[in-house]
Write an enzyme that holds these catalytic residues in place. Structure first.
Site, PDB file in Angstrom:
ATOM      1  N   HIS A 423     -27.905  41.956  -4.353  1.00 10.36           N
ATOM      2  CA  HIS A 423     -29.290  42.394  -4.484  1.00 10.36           C
ATOM      3  C   HIS A 423     -30.273  41.239  -4.341  1.00 10.36           C
ATOM      4  O   HIS A 423     -31.267  41.325  -3.610  1.00 10.36           O
ATOM      5  CB  HIS A 423     -29.487  43.089  -5.843  1.00 10.36           C
ATOM      6  CG  HIS A 423     -30.912  43.457  -6.113  1.00 10.36           C
ATOM      7  ND1 HIS A 423     -31.758  42.648  -6.838  1.00 10.36           N
ATOM      8  CD2 HIS A 423     -31.641  44.522  -5.719  1.00 10.36           C
ATOM      9  CE1 HIS A 423     -32.946  43.212  -6.877  1.00 10.36           C
ATOM     10  NE2 HIS A 423     -32.902  44.355  -6.216  1.00 10.36           N
ATOM     11  N   ARG A 512     -18.018  17.841  17.399  1.00  7.41           N
ATOM     12  CA  ARG A 512     -17.142  16.864  16.737  1.00  7.41           C
ATOM     13  C   ARG A 512     -16.134  17.568  15.827  1.00  7.41           C
ATOM     14  O   ARG A 512     -16.519  18.318  14.937  1.00  7.41           O
ATOM     15  CB  ARG A 512     -17.974  15.903  15.894  1.00  7.41           C
ATOM     16  CG  ARG A 512     -19.025  15.127  16.653  1.00  7.41           C
ATOM     17  CD  ARG A 512     -19.786  14.218  15.693  1.00  7.41           C
ATOM     18  NE  ARG A 512     -20.854  13.479  16.347  1.00  7.41           N
ATOM     19  CZ  ARG A 512     -22.111  13.905  16.463  1.00  7.41           C
ATOM     20  NH1 ARG A 512     -22.434  15.097  15.965  1.00  7.41           N
ATOM     21  NH2 ARG A 512     -23.020  13.174  17.065  1.00  7.41           N
ATOM     22  N   ARG A 588     -14.806  17.515  21.349  1.00  7.96           N
ATOM     23  CA  ARG A 588     -14.134  16.208  21.402  1.00  7.96           C
ATOM     24  C   ARG A 588     -12.947  16.233  20.447  1.00  7.96           C
ATOM     25  O   ARG A 588     -13.098  16.537  19.263  1.00  7.96           O
ATOM     26  CB  ARG A 588     -15.102  15.082  21.016  1.00  7.96           C
ATOM     27  CG  ARG A 588     -14.483  13.688  21.153  1.00  7.96           C
ATOM     28  CD  ARG A 588     -15.466  12.609  20.804  1.00  7.96           C
ATOM     29  NE  ARG A 588     -15.767  12.598  19.373  1.00  7.96           N
ATOM     30  CZ  ARG A 588     -16.720  11.847  18.810  1.00  7.96           C
ATOM     31  NH1 ARG A 588     -17.475  11.087  19.567  1.00  7.96           N
ATOM     32  NH2 ARG A 588     -16.920  11.887  17.512  1.00  7.96           N
ATOM     33  N   GLU A 690     -16.941   5.564  27.373  1.00  8.75           N
ATOM     34  CA  GLU A 690     -17.484   4.769  26.271  1.00  8.75           C
ATOM     35  C   GLU A 690     -16.868   3.369  26.189  1.00  8.75           C
ATOM     36  O   GLU A 690     -17.180   2.599  25.286  1.00  8.75           O
ATOM     37  CB  GLU A 690     -17.254   5.503  24.945  1.00  8.75           C
ATOM     38  CG  GLU A 690     -15.811   5.873  24.673  1.00  8.75           C
ATOM     39  CD  GLU A 690     -15.634   6.768  23.459  1.00  8.75           C
ATOM     40  OE1 GLU A 690     -16.565   6.850  22.640  1.00  8.75           O
ATOM     41  OE2 GLU A 690     -14.565   7.390  23.332  1.00  8.75           O
ATOM     42  N   GLY A 711     -20.539   8.096  26.155  1.00  3.69           N
ATOM     43  CA  GLY A 711     -20.728   7.799  24.738  1.00  3.69           C
ATOM     44  C   GLY A 711     -21.479   6.492  24.618  1.00  3.69           C
ATOM     45  O   GLY A 711     -20.860   5.413  24.591  1.00  3.69           O
ATOM     46  N   SER A 712     -22.790   6.583  24.594  1.00  2.00           N
ATOM     47  CA  SER A 712     -23.599   5.354  24.680  1.00  2.00           C
ATOM     48  C   SER A 712     -23.444   4.470  23.449  1.00  2.00           C
ATOM     49  O   SER A 712     -23.667   3.250  23.540  1.00  2.00           O
ATOM     50  CB  SER A 712     -25.073   5.707  24.896  1.00  2.00           C
ATOM     51  OG  SER A 712     -25.553   6.540  23.857  1.00  2.00           O
ATOM     52  N   ASN A 713     -23.035   5.023  22.318  1.00  2.00           N
ATOM     53  CA  ASN A 713     -22.889   4.205  21.105  1.00  2.00           C
ATOM     54  C   ASN A 713     -21.791   3.163  21.278  1.00  2.00           C
ATOM     55  O   ASN A 713     -22.010   1.956  21.111  1.00  2.00           O
ATOM     56  CB  ASN A 713     -22.566   5.089  19.894  1.00  2.00           C
ATOM     57  CG  ASN A 713     -23.649   6.109  19.614  1.00  2.00           C
ATOM     58  OD1 ASN A 713     -24.659   6.167  20.298  1.00  2.00           O
ATOM     59  ND2 ASN A 713     -23.441   6.931  18.603  1.00  2.00           N
ATOM     60  N   ASP A 714     -20.571   3.637  21.615  1.00  2.00           N
ATOM     61  CA  ASP A 714     -19.464   2.699  21.801  1.00  2.00           C
ATOM     62  C   ASP A 714     -19.622   1.884  23.076  1.00  2.00           C
ATOM     63  O   ASP A 714     -19.225   0.709  23.127  1.00  2.00           O
ATOM     64  CB  ASP A 714     -18.132   3.455  21.829  1.00  2.00           C
ATOM     65  CG  ASP A 714     -17.563   3.663  20.427  1.00  2.00           C
ATOM     66  OD1 ASP A 714     -17.922   2.885  19.519  1.00  2.00           O
ATOM     67  OD2 ASP A 714     -16.767   4.601  20.228  1.00  2.00           O
ATOM     68  N   CYS A 761     -23.629  12.115  25.594  1.00  2.00           N
ATOM     69  CA  CYS A 761     -23.683  12.710  24.262  1.00  2.00           C
ATOM     70  C   CYS A 761     -23.962  11.661  23.191  1.00  2.00           C
ATOM     71  O   CYS A 761     -23.840  11.929  22.005  1.00  2.00           O
ATOM     72  CB  CYS A 761     -22.383  13.443  23.934  1.00  2.00           C
ATOM     73  SG  CYS A 761     -20.921  12.390  23.946  1.00  2.00           S
TER      74      CYS A 761
END
Length: 808
Positions: A423, A512, A588, A690, A711-714, A761
């Protein structure tokens, strides 16, 4: 028999709402049109609104009611309570005309012969208001229902109470708010054969998701016993989601969540037709219906929705266990239009976001996807509701319809008990306010006078200490232009997929697995695979004994620990895939480092210690290693289940941290070994770009994989030779560095030359608008972004494409 005031359900339909109300008209409609499609609906009859009018007009009660309500003030709780009580007493004490009473009893006595029921059948006596479930008003729950009514005398008594309940305090207040004249709304009563869910289970289902309005899912709740406990919010029920587009050809149960289900309502005795009893602990950790029954309810929801051509709110019940009590069959006992999301402007998206944070005081299920704040008023008893003031946060054990006069003036609602279809949840959605349901301890923790902020932006609702700053972003989807470059999303939290999937998007560029494994599973896969062996060791090893105890607690209800991992991962992936269907969802495969895997329950047994896990045993190198291969196999089986059993073939896979093309080939073979075959049923396998080797040997990687995701971070970390977790060199870390950009140019150029898909990504396009522009200039196929940057980046991309002369 010539019916004057009573009609069999089979003789009425949706066109008879003015005569029998929405609830009864819908039952008749389903019996007449949907039983042929396999939908079970219990039979019975309706006492029409003519019967109600005959009762109050013939006796002169109507004039007395008007006199009592002449000085009604619904904003004065005492005034409302006193007048409601007087009117109900007037109606209850009104003697039934003889012909009306006889007609009701005659129909009741004919039920055994007509439908094959036992003599003096047990029935449910339900109210059905004639203005019920109109598009702009939901009268559901305003009047009373009486269960396990048996015999002539008890039936007439319940009918009296039902007629009187047209003037419950909440019904009076609701009609005043909605602008209905009290004498334009009449009451019909449904008398329906009871389904023996007291000996099994029952629940509520919606043909759309109740929180996001996502219309490709059926949301089902279920608990032991009669259904009133779920509606009242007295139990926290099981929750299930079924994906509608593939339900005819597959088995798309995309989510299952156990509720606590601590009590069940069963048949009582003597003066109490029903009572609550405790559910044994071992039963609480079992789902109340089977997968086959979940799917059957899902299919029925689709059939009912298609018939009515609108989203539906449906109540279901299971008829006993099929052995000792009842037939064991499922039944639909009510169906009415869903009245919240069906009225929303689907082109307007509002996103609430906290600008600051503080201590979380309590947590529960979130209702409303909003943020509200105010001063707590902790109310333990209905007698205290007259002390509630507008704009306060209502905190209580649970609500029922009598609380509605104060719920409508609350800033937010927080309860100890209840599920998403109780409710408090239903009324909160209708009122458009935030609610946190089923916290278990809100009334103990939150004190009257305390300032709080109630956040329902995630599936877990949180009540924060203090009045926190927040913002509301409103987007009109009609104003969002199309782009040639695909704008996708990064996703990891399955509970957000239904909402995020309604934003302008071209799918998910990065789903992820790590969040799902951490949050849904929390146990190292090898510890689950080797459970029996560990259990034996636990007899002599205290450390392993503690690990086994944690595993047992988390996997309770799962005899097969392997299945626990597979089901939880498949449900998490499926919910994301469903939210963005039919667009691609690129999943991934797990990319935990050794130190992260070690943090999972049992992980310390299997994980080595590495000096630099960031560039150690991670990604592809784990999958074909004999020490980890069986664990990777569980991931493959889970994804295969999502694609093949649930029909979500929009799921693609992506291999992270693949150092060489030879590694890629090994992974493809291992996937094949576990049933995930590249190219079969449209399965594409991508690789993360990456590592510098992915760029330098891009042509060779193109021979193995269907495409790349940058994977631009790694890639930044490894191109610039730094540890992105080190604050000492953090000032050098920048994806916009010329070396990184040249790497990205190179891999895009190679992918284009080889006719392979390529996207990105990493974090960079979410953080830096100029980086997104650079990617468009290079001709990238897709850009995957954090959800909160999708709209603004899509606008930027559209503008950039315009200047470059690129057509959408």
């Amino acid at each position: 028999m010539s019916a004057k005031y009573v009609e069999w359900f089979e003789d009425i339909g949706i066109e008879d709402i003015p005569l029998v109300g929405g609830k009864n008209a819908s039952l008749g409609e389903m019996i007449r049109h949907l039983t042929s499609e396999g939908v079970n609906v219990p039979n019975g009859f309706a006492i029409t609104s003519k019967g109600y009018r005959y009762l109050i007009e013939e006796s002169g009660t109507m004039d007395s009611i008007k006199e009592v309500l002449s000085d009604l003030d619904t904003h004065n709780m005492k005034n409302l309570r006193e007048r409601g009580e007087k009117v109900r007493k007037l109606i209850f004490e009104t003697k039934f005309p003889k012909d009306l009473e006889e007609e009701i009893i005659d129909h009741y006595k004919e039920m055994p012969k007509k439908f094959g029921y036992e003599e003096n059948p047990d029935v449910a006596v339900r109210s059905s208001a004639t203005a019920e479930d109109l598009p702009d008003a939901s009268f559901a729950g305003q009047q009373e229902t009486y269960l396990n009514v048996r015999g002539d005398k008890a039936l007439i008594e319940s009918c009296r109470r039902c007629f009187a309940s047209l003037f419950t305090d909440r019904a009076i207040s609701y009609r005043e708010d909605k602008g209905f004249d009290h004498f334009d709304v009449y009451l019909s009563i449904g008398v329906q054969k009871m389904i023996r869910s007291d000996a099994s289970s029952s629940g509520v289902l919606f043909s759309i998701d109740t929180e996001s309005g996502f219309d490709n899912a059926v949301f089902i709740t279920g608990s032991y016993g009669l259904g009133e406990n779920i509606v009242q919010g007295a139990v926290n029920p099981d929750e299930y989601y079924v994906f509608k587009p593939t339900i005819e050809t597959h088995r798309p149960i995309i989510s299952k969540k156990l509720g606590t289900k601590s009590i069940r309502m069963v048949y009582g005795d003597g003066d109490k037709p029903v009572k609550n009893i405790k559910v044994p602990e071992e039963e609480r950790f079992k789902y109340v219906i089977t997968d086959d029954e979940i799917l059957q309810l899902g299919r029925w929801a689709v059939i009912i929705e298609n018939h009515y051509k609108k989203p539906m709110d449906i109540e279901w019940a299971k008829d006993g266990d099929g052995t000792n009590v009842g037939t064991g069959e499922l039944f639909i006992v009510q169906a009415r239009p869903e009245t919240i999301h069906s009225r929303k402007d689907v082109n307007i998206i509002r996103n609430y976001k906290l600008k600051e944070t503080s201590d979380v005081l309590v947590e529960g299920l979130s209702v409303g996807e909003k943020i509200s704040q105010g001063v707590v008023n902790n109310i333990r008893s209905p007698e205290d509701i007259e002390h509630f003031k507008k704009g306060q946060v209502l905190v209580t054990n649970m609500t029922d319809p009598d609380w509605e006069p104060i719920m409508k003036i609350a800033a937010a609602i927080v309860t100890n008990k209840g599920g998403r279809t109780c409710h408090a949840a239903i009324v909160s959605r209708e009122l458009g306010i935030a609610a946190v349901i089923g916290t278990e301890n809100a009334t103990e923790v939150l004190k009257s006078g305390q300032e709080v902020t109630v956040s329902c932006v995630d599936e877990t609702g949180k009540v924060y200490d203090g009045l926190l700053g927040f913002e509301v972003q409103e987007t009109n989807l009609d104003s969002i232009p199309k782009t040639h470059t695909k704008v996708m999303m990064n996703a990891g939290i399955p509970e957000q997929a239904f909402s995020h999937g309604q934003m302008p998007n071209d799918g998910v560029g990065l789903a992820r697995e790590e969040f799902i494994i951490n949050s849904y599973i929390g146990i190292h896969p090898l510890a689950l695979l080797n459970y029996n062996e560990l259990k034996e060791k636990a007899k002599t090893d205290k450390k392993i004994k503690k690990i086994i105890e944690k595993i047992d607690k988390k996997t309770r209800g799962y005899d097969d620990k392997r299945e626990f991992f597979i089901e939880k991962l498949s449900h998490g992936v499926a919910r994301i895939a469903a939210g963005f269907y039919p667009n691609d969802v690129i999943v991934r495969l797990s990319d935990f480092k050794t130190n992260e895997y070690a943090n999972l329950i049992g992980g310390s047994i299997y994980e080595p210690e590495e000096n630099n896990p960031m560039i150690g045993w991670r990604g592809a190198s784990r999958y074909y290693d004999e020490n980890f291969k069986p664990a990777f196999g569980l991931e493959c089986v889970a994804i295969k289940r999502v694609r093949e059993e649930m029909g979500l073939t929009n799921v693609k896979t992506m291999v992270p941290f693949c150092r060489t093309p030879e590694e890629g080939k090994k992974v493809i073979e291992i996937m094949k070994e576990y049933g995930l075959v590249q190219g079969e049923n449209g399965l594409e396998v991508y690789v993360m770009a990456e590592i510098p080797s992915n760029v330098i040997a891009a042509e060779e990687f193109c021979e193995v994989f269907d495409g790349f995701s940058i994977g631009s971070n790694d890639l930044t970390q490894l191109t610039l030779g730094l540890d992105r977790d080190s604050e000492l060199v953090a000032h050098i870390y920048d994806e916009r560095n010329i070396a990184v950009k040249r790497m990205i140019e190179m891999v895009i150029k190679t992918a284009k030359k080889k006719g392979k898909k390529i996207g990105i990504c990493g974090q960079a396009p979410s953080d830096f608008p100029e980086f997104a522009e650079f990617l468009v200039e290079q001709g990238i196929d897709s850009i995957s972004l954090n959800p909160d940057t999708v709209i603004k980046t899509k606008l930027l991309i559209a503008e950039k494409e315009k200047t470059l002369g690129i057509n959408p």
